[in-house]
Scaffold this motif. Sequence first.
Motif, mmCIF file in Angstrom:
data_model
loop_
_atom_site.group_PDB
_atom_site.id
_atom_site.type_symbol
_atom_site.label_atom_id
_atom_site.label_comp_id
_atom_site.label_asym_id
_atom_site.label_seq_id
_atom_site.Cartn_x
_atom_site.Cartn_y
_atom_site.Cartn_z
ATOM 1 N N UNK A 168 10.940 1.950 5.229
ATOM 2 C CA UNK A 168 9.851 2.425 6.076
ATOM 3 C C UNK A 168 8.620 2.759 5.243
ATOM 4 N N UNK A 169 8.836 3.416 4.123
ATOM 5 C CA UNK A 169 7.739 3.791 3.237
ATOM 6 C C UNK A 169 7.058 2.546 2.665
ATOM 7 N N UNK A 170 7.861 1.553 2.293
ATOM 8 C CA UNK A 170 7.320 0.318 1.734
ATOM 9 C C UNK A 170 6.500 -0.423 2.786
ATOM 10 N N UNK A 171 7.002 -0.495 4.030
ATOM 11 C CA UNK A 171 6.268 -1.155 5.114
ATOM 12 C C UNK A 171 4.969 -0.420 5.403
ATOM 13 N N UNK A 172 5.000 0.891 5.350
ATOM 14 C CA UNK A 172 3.809 1.694 5.600
ATOM 15 C C UNK A 172 2.750 1.422 4.537
ATOM 16 N N UNK A 173 3.161 1.341 3.275
ATOM 17 C CA UNK A 173 2.223 1.061 2.186
ATOM 18 C C UNK A 173 1.631 -0.336 2.335
ATOM 19 N N UNK A 174 2.475 -1.326 2.688
ATOM 20 C CA UNK A 174 1.996 -2.697 2.862
ATOM 21 C C UNK A 174 1.018 -2.772 4.022
ATOM 22 N N UNK A 175 1.307 -2.060 5.088
ATOM 23 C CA UNK A 175 0.448 -2.048 6.257
ATOM 24 C C UNK A 175 -0.905 -1.438 5.937
ATOM 25 N N UNK A 176 -0.906 -0.362 5.165
ATOM 26 C CA UNK A 176 -2.171 0.289 4.828
ATOM 27 C C UNK A 176 -2.999 -0.577 3.884
ATOM 28 N N UNK A 193 14.445 5.111 4.717
ATOM 29 C CA UNK A 193 13.197 5.771 4.367
ATOM 30 C C UNK A 193 12.406 4.917 3.378
ATOM 31 N N UNK A 194 13.096 4.344 2.392
ATOM 32 C CA UNK A 194 12.413 3.508 1.403
ATOM 33 C C UNK A 194 11.807 2.274 2.052
ATOM 34 N N UNK A 206 26.189 8.177 4.866
ATOM 35 C CA UNK A 206 25.097 8.482 5.796
ATOM 36 C C UNK A 206 23.809 8.804 5.047
ATOM 37 N N UNK A 207 23.920 9.604 3.991
ATOM 38 C CA UNK A 207 22.739 9.973 3.205
ATOM 39 C C UNK A 207 22.126 8.752 2.521
ATOM 40 N N UNK A 208 22.971 7.884 1.971
ATOM 41 C CA UNK A 208 22.464 6.685 1.298
ATOM 42 C C UNK A 208 21.786 5.749 2.289
ATOM 43 N N UNK A 209 22.342 5.601 3.485
ATOM 44 C CA UNK A 209 21.731 4.758 4.515
ATOM 45 C C UNK A 209 20.378 5.330 4.932
ATOM 46 N N UNK A 210 20.304 6.656 5.089
ATOM 47 C CA UNK A 210 19.047 7.309 5.462
ATOM 48 C C UNK A 210 17.994 7.089 4.379
ATOM 49 N N UNK A 211 18.390 7.196 3.103
ATOM 50 C CA UNK A 211 17.456 6.978 2.003
ATOM 51 C C UNK A 211 16.968 5.537 1.964
ATOM 52 N N UNK A 212 17.868 4.575 2.228
ATOM 53 C CA UNK A 212 17.456 3.169 2.256
ATOM 54 C C UNK A 212 16.456 2.926 3.388
#
Length: 88
Positions: free
Chosen positions: A65-73, A62-63, A54-60
């Motif tokens: 989501x974070x990558x998409x957010x950076x690309x979007x910005x 998040x990564x 569960x923790x590994x899936x959550x981290x994936x």
Amino acid sequence: MRSDTLSYAGAEEPHFLEACTLCSKQLGHNKDIFMYRGNTPFCSQECRQEQIDNDEARERRWKVSSKKSKESSKKSATVQTGTLVASN
């Protein structure tokens, strides 16, 4: 109040080694306790592994989501260039 129970603001909290973090099964006094990330107890290897998964899936997520957010910005950031002329 039992000696293995903590009291805080009138509420009794069980000791952190009394129950499995995932399934809440009571941990036996003469049984193995499977630990994860320092002080998180589990009743079995299966419960511990499920939490790890569960923790590994959550981290994936998040990564990603974070990558998409950076690309979007980066796409939304525009740079304006030009000449500004000021006169008196």
